[in-house]
Design a protein around this motif. Structure first.
Motif, mmCIF file in Angstrom:
data_model
loop_
_atom_site.group_PDB
_atom_site.id
_atom_site.type_symbol
_atom_site.label_atom_id
_atom_site.label_comp_id
_atom_site.label_asym_id
_atom_site.label_seq_id
_atom_site.Cartn_x
_atom_site.Cartn_y
_atom_site.Cartn_z
ATOM 1 N N ARG A 170 0.823 -1.219 0.000
ATOM 2 C CA ARG A 170 0.000 0.000 0.000
ATOM 3 C C ARG A 170 0.856 1.269 0.000
ATOM 4 N N ASN A 171 1.977 1.230 0.730
ATOM 5 C CA ASN A 171 2.756 2.461 0.879
ATOM 6 C C ASN A 171 4.129 2.393 0.215
ATOM 7 N N TYR A 172 4.277 1.487 -0.747
ATOM 8 C CA TYR A 172 5.510 1.433 -1.555
ATOM 9 C C TYR A 172 5.124 1.142 -3.009
ATOM 10 N N ASP A 173 5.883 1.691 -3.945
ATOM 11 C CA ASP A 173 5.675 1.397 -5.371
ATOM 12 C C ASP A 173 6.980 0.857 -5.946
ATOM 13 N N ARG A 174 6.876 -0.047 -6.926
ATOM 14 C CA ARG A 174 8.104 -0.494 -7.593
ATOM 15 C C ARG A 174 8.398 0.353 -8.828
ATOM 16 N N ALA A 175 7.371 1.064 -9.297
ATOM 17 C CA ALA A 175 7.543 1.862 -10.510
ATOM 18 C C ALA A 175 6.701 3.120 -10.388
ATOM 19 N N ALA A 176 7.082 4.130 -11.152
ATOM 20 C CA ALA A 176 6.314 5.380 -11.155
ATOM 21 C C ALA A 176 5.370 5.389 -12.353
ATOM 22 N N PRO A 177 4.292 6.177 -12.267
ATOM 23 C CA PRO A 177 3.464 6.337 -13.479
ATOM 24 C C PRO A 177 4.362 6.940 -14.562
ATOM 25 N N ASN A 178 4.284 6.466 -15.762
ATOM 26 C CA ASN A 178 5.157 6.906 -16.865
ATOM 27 C C ASN A 178 6.637 6.645 -16.573
ATOM 28 N N GLY A 179 6.913 5.726 -15.678
ATOM 29 C CA GLY A 179 8.301 5.433 -15.298
ATOM 30 C C GLY A 179 8.852 4.236 -16.042
ATOM 31 N N THR A 180 9.602 3.382 -15.322
ATOM 32 C CA THR A 180 10.365 2.324 -15.972
ATOM 33 C C THR A 180 9.844 0.914 -15.677
ATOM 34 N N GLY A 181 8.635 0.829 -15.104
ATOM 35 C CA GLY A 181 8.111 -0.475 -14.696
ATOM 36 C C GLY A 181 8.045 -1.516 -15.798
ATOM 37 N N ALA A 182 7.853 -1.059 -17.036
ATOM 38 C CA ALA A 182 7.698 -2.010 -18.145
ATOM 39 C C ALA A 182 9.032 -2.439 -18.739
ATOM 40 N N PHE A 183 10.137 -1.960 -18.154
ATOM 41 C CA PHE A 183 11.474 -2.343 -18.639
ATOM 42 C C PHE A 183 12.184 -3.147 -17.557
ATOM 43 N N TYR A 204 5.609 -13.171 4.927
ATOM 44 C CA TYR A 204 4.952 -13.252 3.622
ATOM 45 C C TYR A 204 5.961 -13.711 2.579
ATOM 46 N N ARG A 205 5.490 -14.541 1.656
ATOM 47 C CA ARG A 205 6.383 -14.954 0.577
ATOM 48 C C ARG A 205 6.452 -13.873 -0.496
ATOM 49 N N GLU A 206 5.291 -13.258 -0.769
ATOM 50 C CA GLU A 206 5.236 -12.326 -1.898
ATOM 51 C C GLU A 206 4.675 -10.962 -1.534
ATOM 52 N N LEU A 207 5.068 -9.992 -2.335
ATOM 53 C CA LEU A 207 4.615 -8.621 -2.169
ATOM 54 C C LEU A 207 3.925 -8.226 -3.472
ATOM 55 N N LEU A 208 2.671 -7.793 -3.351
ATOM 56 C CA LEU A 208 1.888 -7.470 -4.548
ATOM 57 C C LEU A 208 1.762 -5.951 -4.694
ATOM 58 N N PHE A 209 2.352 -5.420 -5.757
ATOM 59 C CA PHE A 209 2.323 -3.980 -5.980
ATOM 60 C C PHE A 209 1.036 -3.564 -6.692
ATOM 61 N N LEU A 210 0.576 -2.342 -6.370
ATOM 62 C CA LEU A 210 -0.617 -1.792 -7.008
ATOM 63 C C LEU A 210 -0.182 -0.758 -8.037
ATOM 64 N N ASP A 211 -1.131 -0.313 -8.863
ATOM 65 C CA ASP A 211 -0.744 0.686 -9.860
ATOM 66 C C ASP A 211 -0.323 1.953 -9.106
#
Ligand SMILES: Cc1ncc(COP(=O)(O)O)c(C=O)c1O
Length: 345
Positions: A170-183, A204-211
């Motif tokens: 909820r309070n962390y992102d792996r990528a920014a909007p218009n960022g590099t998430g798709a690379f 927890y085994r996994e961390l699920l990121f939201l948009d």
């Protein structure tokens, strides 16, 4: 053949025989070469050390039931690293050069290619890293392309298809909007280290990121895509900040072959409650089932606002199992490779 406990490999670094390297300088790549020297020697001012001028890939080689050696969809990895390197404005190898380097890597490390029957494979890790000395922030003009490998078992170390728990980021992102998430660039992974540590410390085994823009839709796990089964439908998120997974693309085709409906679309978080089966999917994790997903105000918080229990629970869901068996069957040479996904060595 190396003396290894093939049935108990996890996803870990292990030194093998050789790595494959090529250097880009003055507009051309040096011939691919195998070396037993696993240490790179370049300037402390190399861009990779300061500005993460680097991208990479992950793919697998399998020793089949028929004794043949297969690389799974290396052409797709070649295309993706060309996109990732292109995004960093650095030189990239051609598709042919990429595939040849991967094949060379398997050949040079053949003793470490797991025998058929242990559920193990050889993971290949191609990297592109910027190595010329620089001080200012700039794209690299000299690039090292290397392919290394390691024999691997399951990603989590657990038995194949054993479900695990996940938590929403909820309070962390792996990528920014218009960022590099798709690379598949190195910087994306540094971003997820801290939240992953928090999740793992809580079991927890996994961390699920939201948009990252609205935090209302599912994006993906930190190192794998999200795939869910709802009746006879295969559901996976459509998002600009998700890495286009080759495994997910493959499984979508497999699902269509099985007569399932494939929906690649926006997936609201609350829809998790409607899914029959949920999995992480990717080269390293293949298909790894998820049994529950916790929603917490923050990753640091001890409060859980909602737990989504996935109906398949502590078992791998039936449909997921069927998808898994088909993709692994093709990789192992047990099922016909009707789509031409395997490249034989
Ligand atoms: C962030 C992320 N998503 C998804 C995947 C799965 O992609 P693939 O199936 O191509 O391995 C990976 C692994 O490469 C990844 O790092």
């Amino acid at each position: 053949m190396a003396e290894l406990d093939w049935s108990n490999l996890s996803f870990q670094y292990r030194k093998t025989e050789a790595i494959i390297v090529s250097y880009y300088k003055d507009g051309q790549w040096s011939p691919l070469a195998a070396t037993k020297d696993f240490d790179f020697h370049f300037s402390a001012f190399a861009g990779v050390f300061h500005y993460a001028n680097a991208c990479f890939e992950g793919l697998k080689a399998f020793r089949g039931a028929d004794g043949k050696i297969r690389l799974f969809r290396p052409d797709e990895n070649a295309k993706r690293i060309r996109r990732s390197g292109g995004h960093l404005d650095m030189a990239v190898p051609s598709e042919e050069m990429f595939i040849e380097a991967c094949m060379m890597c398997v050949r040079e490390n053949i003793e470490y290619l797991p025998p058929y029957g242990y559920g193990a494979s050889m993971y290949l890790r191609p990297v592109l890293i910027g190595i010329n000395p620089q001080l200012g922030i700039a794209s690299s003009t000299e690039v090292l392309f290397a392919v290394m490998c390691a024999p691997v078992g399951t990603y989590s170390g657990a038995k194949i298809l054993t479900p695990g728990t996940a938590v929403l980021a909820r309070n962390y992102d792996r990528a920014a909007p218009n960022g590099t998430g798709a690379f598949k660039i190195a910087a994306n992974y540094a971003t997820s280290l801290h939240p992953y540590n928090l999740a793992h410390r809580q079991g927890y085994r996994e961390l699920l990121f939201l948009d990252p823009a609205t935090k209302t839709r599912i994006d993906e796990f930190g190192s794998s895509n999200f795939l869910a089964i709802k009746g006879n439908t295969y559901v996976t998120p459509l998002s600009d900040s998700v890495l286009p997974s080759i495994t997910n693309k493959t499984l979508q085709t497999v699902a269509s072959d099985f007569g399932m409906t494939v929906e690649k679309r926006v997936v609201p978080v609350e829809e998790i409650a409607e899914f029959d089966e949920v999995n992480a999917c990717g080269t390293a994790v293949v298909i790894t089932p998820v049994c529950s997903i916790d929603d917490k105000p923050t990753l640091e918080s001890t409060e859980v606002t909602r737990t989504y229990h996935i109906p398949s629970g502590d078992e791998c869901g039936k449909v997921s199992r069927k998808l898994y068996d088909r993709i692994r069957g093709i990789q192992d040479g047990l099922e016909e490779d009707t789509h031409g996904w395997c490249f034989e060595l």
